[in-house]
Design an enzyme around this catalytic site. Sequence first.
Site, PDB file in Angstrom:
ATOM      1  CG  HIS A  20      -1.930  -1.024   1.300  1.00 37.96           C
ATOM      2  ND1 HIS A  20      -2.108  -1.815   2.415  1.00 37.96           N
ATOM      3  CD2 HIS A  20      -2.853  -1.442   0.405  1.00 37.96           C
ATOM      4  CE1 HIS A  20      -3.097  -2.663   2.200  1.00 37.96           C
ATOM      5  NE2 HIS A  20      -3.561  -2.458   0.982  1.00 37.96           N
ATOM      6  CE  LYS A  44     -13.742  -5.578   1.433  1.00 40.21           C
ATOM      7  NZ  LYS A  44     -12.515  -5.007   0.838  1.00 40.21           N
ATOM      8  NE  ARG A  93      -2.898  -8.130  -4.234  1.00 40.46           N
ATOM      9  CZ  ARG A  93      -3.826  -8.276  -3.320  1.00 40.46           C
ATOM     10  NH1 ARG A  93      -3.587  -7.953  -2.092  1.00 40.46           N
ATOM     11  NH2 ARG A  93      -4.995  -8.772  -3.609  1.00 40.46           N
ATOM     12  CB  SER A 131      -4.621  -6.559   4.281  1.00 42.10           C
ATOM     13  OG  SER A 131      -4.100  -5.300   3.937  1.00 42.10           O
TER      14      SER A 131
END
Length: 164
Positions: A20, A44, A93, A131
């Site tokens: 990030h 989430k 990514r 994460s």
Amino acid sequence: MNAQQIAVYPGTFDPVTHGHTDLVERAARVFDKVVVAIAESPHKAPLFSLQERIEMAERAMQGCENIEVVGFDNLLMDFVKSIDATIIVRGLRAVSDFEYEFQLASMNRHLEETVETLFMTPDEDFSFISSSLVKEIARLGGNVSEFVGPEVEAALRSKYAIGD
């Protein structure tokens, strides 16, 4: 007189990783201002509270003058318009991220055609970091110091009650 170009880098940042911060720092070289917009995202079930995520991100981004970290709990496009931003920065990514990110970008363009999405890839050293993976490694007692800053590592150890 040109208006200041503001970019928004939205996400849950639960927690903020080196991937990030790499994207934010590079975006900050391109835009006048980068707003790291941390979504509350209760659906989430984040490990860290919104305030904890904001504080960790602020510490991770300190030293960059044109970066601001804020939380939000509304529709991203409403938030983007409320701060007069014109760009959304999203990280890719891997190829597997593209389909979902493309769908999001298309929906956002449908909601607000004046806002563009810019895809950026992280440095290759960070392209595999997420994460979710960092939390799983920390939960199982693994070393996450290569993936997150010391404050985030300490916060993960605390959340998972892992001794030093």
